[in-house]
Design a protein around this motif. Structure first.
Motif, short mmCIF file in Angstrom:
data_model
loop_
_atom_site.label_atom_id
_atom_site.label_comp_id
_atom_site.label_asym_id
_atom_site.label_seq_id
_atom_site.Cartn_x
_atom_site.Cartn_y
_atom_site.Cartn_z
N GLY A 128 51.39 -23.09 9.08
CA GLY A 128 50.79 -24.34 8.49
C GLY A 128 49.36 -24.22 8.96
O GLY A 128 48.70 -24.45 10.09
N ARG A 129 48.92 -25.10 7.57
CA ARG A 129 47.35 -25.81 8.08
C ARG A 129 46.21 -25.05 7.40
O ARG A 129 45.83 -25.27 8.28
CB ARG A 129 47.30 -27.05 8.80
N ASN A 130 46.88 -24.47 7.13
CA ASN A 130 45.37 -22.75 7.40
C ASN A 130 44.72 -22.83 5.81
O ASN A 130 43.89 -22.31 5.87
CB ASN A 130 45.85 -21.65 6.84
N GLU A 184 52.17 -18.73 -0.94
CA GLU A 184 51.59 -17.89 0.09
C GLU A 184 51.32 -16.81 0.03
O GLU A 184 52.10 -15.70 -0.51
CB GLU A 184 51.98 -18.07 1.33
N ASP A 192 56.51 -20.88 0.49
CA ASP A 192 57.45 -20.95 1.63
C ASP A 192 58.18 -23.16 1.16
O ASP A 192 57.00 -23.33 0.97
CB ASP A 192 56.35 -21.28 2.78
N ARG A 229 61.03 -31.61 2.11
CA ARG A 229 59.10 -32.18 2.26
C ARG A 229 59.96 -33.75 3.28
O ARG A 229 59.46 -34.42 3.95
CB ARG A 229 58.01 -33.15 1.77
C1 LIG Z 1 52.65 -28.68 6.59
C2 LIG Z 1 52.92 -28.00 6.09
O1 LIG Z 1 53.98 -27.87 5.71
C3 LIG Z 1 52.37 -26.29 6.42
C4 LIG Z 1 52.73 -25.43 5.62
O2 LIG Z 1 53.54 -24.56 5.61
C5 LIG Z 1 51.74 -24.64 4.96
O3 LIG Z 1 51.18 -23.54 4.22
O4 LIG Z 1 50.25 -25.06 5.10
#
Ligand SMILES: CC(=O)CC(=O)C(=O)O
Ligand SMILES: [Mg+2]
Length: 220
Positions: A20-22, A69, A98, A102
């Motif tokens: 996540g957060r990449n 992704e 993904d 939310r």
């Molecule tokens: C905040 C998220 O859902 C992180 C995540 O999955 C992403 O790809 O960044």
């Protein structure tokens, strides 16, 4: 026993490890801090869904988001893999979504709870056909896109990733042994947004692969 074919890795029951957060632009759009180390979570293999079957909005969510992704398919397992050897462990790639509830993720975050209900539900990992490694010579330089009902919502390049594919393989394998058939989802660029029942999602990696999914509501 018949030999298993890596090009159907989603049938193997292996781990789906998500980063996540990449992408800094996505971390910013959700008002998250830029991570100093990869943020990881897991999806079960029951999260996979293939073209021809719908993505289901869970009964308990009213804000399901898409996240396009690059997926990395592991071909050779290992523990404590070095960055320099990491690419030897890659069999190929897949385009993945993904799917994220939310509203549930926000609630979990505010209560300090894990993201399982937001990220790991059935059909939360739509996946394309397998892409052999040779078709993506540099996983740090490919463009991903996603459209909802023909409107472009996400477009980004993997060069924007904070942590590279070799770094992620090395980092993860220090504490989770990677196995043949595992999938690593490498994070999403900006542009995530809500989808509704009857929406049509289309996504692609340049001219290498495209995939389409319809959204439906879970019935019970
Ligand atoms: C905040 C998220 O859902 C992180 C995540 O999955 C992403 O790809 O960044
Ligand atoms: Mg994601």
């Amino acid at each position: 026993m018949t030999a298993r074919n890596i090009s159907r890795f989603w049938e193997w029951g292996r781990k789906i490890i998500c980063v996540g957060r990449n992408y800094a632009d996505h971390a910013k759009e959700l008002k998250n801090a830029i991570p100093k180390e990869p943020v990881l979570f897991l999806k079960p293999p029951t999260a996979y869904v293939r073209e021809g079957s719908p993505i289901l909005v869970p009964l308990y969510s009213s804000n399901l988001h898409h996240e396009v992704e690059l997926g990395v398919v592991i071909g050779k397992g290992g523990t404590a893999i070095s960055q320099s050897a990491a690419m030897e462990h890659v069999a190929g790639y897949a385009l993945c979504l993904d799917m994220t509830a939310r509203d549930i993720q926000d609630e979990c975050k505010s209560k300090g709870l894990p993201w399982t209900m937001a990220k790991a539900f059935n059909t939360s990992c739509p996946v394309s056909e397998f892409i052999p490694k040779e078709r993506i010579p540099d996983p740090g330089k490919v463009n991903l896109w996603l459209k909802v009902n023909d409107q472009l919502r996400q477009s980004g390049c993997t060069s924007q990733m904070i942590f590279s594919v070799p770094y992620l393989i090395s980092y993860i394998s220090d504490f989770i042994t990677l196995e043949e058939g595992d999938l690593i989802l490498t994070g999403t660029p900006k542009g995530v947004s809500a989808v509704q029942e009857h929406d049509e999602l289309q996504a692609g990696i340049e001219d290498i692969v495209t995939m389409s999914f319809r959204v439906d509501r879970q019935e019970h």
